[in-house]
Enzyme design. Structure first.
Site, short mmCIF file in Angstrom:
data_model
loop_
_atom_site.label_atom_id
_atom_site.label_comp_id
_atom_site.label_asym_id
_atom_site.label_seq_id
_atom_site.Cartn_x
_atom_site.Cartn_y
_atom_site.Cartn_z
N ASN A 187 -4.86 -8.50 8.37
CA ASN A 187 -6.31 -8.30 8.36
C ASN A 187 -6.91 -9.28 7.35
OD1 ASN A 187 -8.94 -7.40 8.11
ND2 ASN A 187 -8.40 -5.44 7.17
N LYS A 233 -9.96 -9.79 6.79
CA LYS A 233 -11.25 -9.30 6.26
C LYS A 233 -12.28 -10.44 6.31
CE LYS A 233 -8.65 -6.09 3.47
NZ LYS A 233 -8.66 -5.12 2.41
N HIS A 242 -11.45 1.04 9.68
CA HIS A 242 -10.89 0.63 8.39
C HIS A 242 -11.71 1.31 7.28
CE1 HIS A 242 -9.78 -1.84 4.96
NE2 HIS A 242 -8.72 -2.23 5.66
N GLY A 268 -5.55 -3.30 -1.71
CA GLY A 268 -5.96 -4.39 -2.60
C GLY A 268 -5.75 -4.11 -4.07
N GLU A 296 -3.56 4.07 5.79
CA GLU A 296 -3.89 3.20 4.66
C GLU A 296 -4.55 4.02 3.55
OE1 GLU A 296 -4.30 -1.17 6.04
OE2 GLU A 296 -6.25 -0.19 6.13
N GLU A 323 -12.82 0.26 4.61
CA GLU A 323 -13.96 -0.53 4.10
C GLU A 323 -15.17 -0.38 5.02
OE1 GLU A 323 -11.81 -4.20 3.61
OE2 GLU A 323 -10.73 -3.32 1.92
N SER A 343 -1.43 -2.71 0.00
CA SER A 343 -0.62 -3.51 -0.94
C SER A 343 0.81 -3.76 -0.44
CB SER A 343 -0.60 -2.86 -2.33
OG SER A 343 -1.92 -2.87 -2.88
N GLY A 387 -4.45 -8.69 1.84
CA GLY A 387 -4.33 -9.88 1.00
C GLY A 387 -3.13 -10.75 1.31
C1 PEP Z 1 -6.12 -3.57 4.33
O1 PEP Z 1 -7.23 -3.72 3.90
O2 PEP Z 1 -5.94 -3.28 5.51
C2 PEP Z 1 -5.01 -3.74 3.40
C3 PEP Z 1 -3.92 -3.08 3.65
O3 PEP Z 1 -5.20 -4.55 2.31
P1 PEP Z 1 -4.10 -4.98 1.22
O4 PEP Z 1 -2.84 -5.32 1.95
O5 PEP Z 1 -4.71 -6.18 0.54
O6 PEP Z 1 -3.92 -3.82 0.32
#
Ligand code: PEP
Length: 246
Positions: free
Chosen positions: A9, A11, A92, A168, A162, A94, A208, A230
């Site tokens: 992703n 983003k 998601h 993040g 998640e 966010e 993460s 990320g």
């Molecule tokens: C995400 O936003 O879907 C995600 C898992 O981000 P990260 O891997 O950066 O924690």
């Protein structure tokens, strides 16, 4: 036997020059896993072209539930499909936090994704406060029930767990905690959609995931791969994660 998934992703990151990142991924050509990359909507079409016949599935990060209409700034599932996408991330955290998306809206968006022939990646996850209050299973169970329409199958739906506090932040739940949630989600899918479909649907962990922890997380029972933020932006990191899913 469920095929593992490595889903990235991006983003709100990536200009055209970032498409060069996928060259390293094309070289992996994972036969035993699905690789899904979800760039910003502006790059979907160009990424589809760049991916060529590599097998990489390109996805959107959201879609509207309507096919067309007066919805300034939104993108429909049909538009993503027209651009060559094969999947879309929905619900998601966010989007739930920044845009107030409700389970009912995610449910409508999921139906729209199916209508357009897209595979939906439906996200659920608890906040840190909810986990501290012992509400994790109640929260994600409710999100799963509300966000996933009747008619879900292993072909049209992937579920991603998640934890919001792990996204993040570099923090992850323990492997036991990941396993507890994934076992719970598996049980709910089986109870609702039946043994066959419920056991075939893929359950991703996100939050993460990095090259250093991907293999151990993907080895947890009922974890069928990862949704990666990320670490999907750099091909060398995401390639390691894809290999961990292979
Ligand atoms: C995400 O936003 O879907 C995600 C898992 O981000 P990260 O891997 O950066 O924690």
């Amino acid at each position: 036997m469920r095929r593992k998934v490595a889903a990235g992703n991006w983003k709100m990151n990536g200009l055209k020059e970032a498409l060069a990142e996928i060259e390293a991924l094309k070289a992996i050509n994972c036969k035993s896993c699905d690789v899904i990359l979800c760039p910003p909507a502006t790059l979907v079409s160009a990424m589809v072209t760049a991916a060529g016949d590599s097998g990489i599935i390109v996805g959107g990060q959201d879609c509207h539930w309507n096919e067309t209409g007066a919805h300034t700034g939104d993108v429909s599932a049909e538009m993503l499909s027209d651009a060559g996408a094969g999947a879309v991330i929905l619900g998601h955290s966010e989007r739930r936090a920044d845009h107030g998306e409700t389970d009912a809206e995610v449910n409508s968006k999921t139906q729209a994704a199916w209508r357009a022939g897209l595979q939906s990646i439906v996200c659920v996850g608890e906040t840190e406060m909810q986990r501290d209050d012992g509400e994790t299973l109640v929260i994600i169970g409710g999100q799963l029930d509300g966000s996933t329409p009747e008619g879900a199958t292993a072909e049209n739906t992937i579920v991603a767990y998640e934890p919001v506090w792990a996204i993040g932040t570099g923090r992850t739940p323990t492997l036991d905690e990941v396993g507890e949630v994934h076992d719970y989600l598996r049980g709910k899918l089986v109870a609702r959609f039946g043994e066959e479909i419920g056991n075939e649907m893929r359950l991703l962990y996100g939050g993460s995931v990095k090259p250093e922890n991907a293999a151990e997380i993907f080895a947890v029972s009922n974890v069928d791969g990862g949704l990666v933020g990320g670490a999907s932006l750099k091909a060398v990191d995401f390639a390691s994660i894809v290999k961990a899913a292979s």
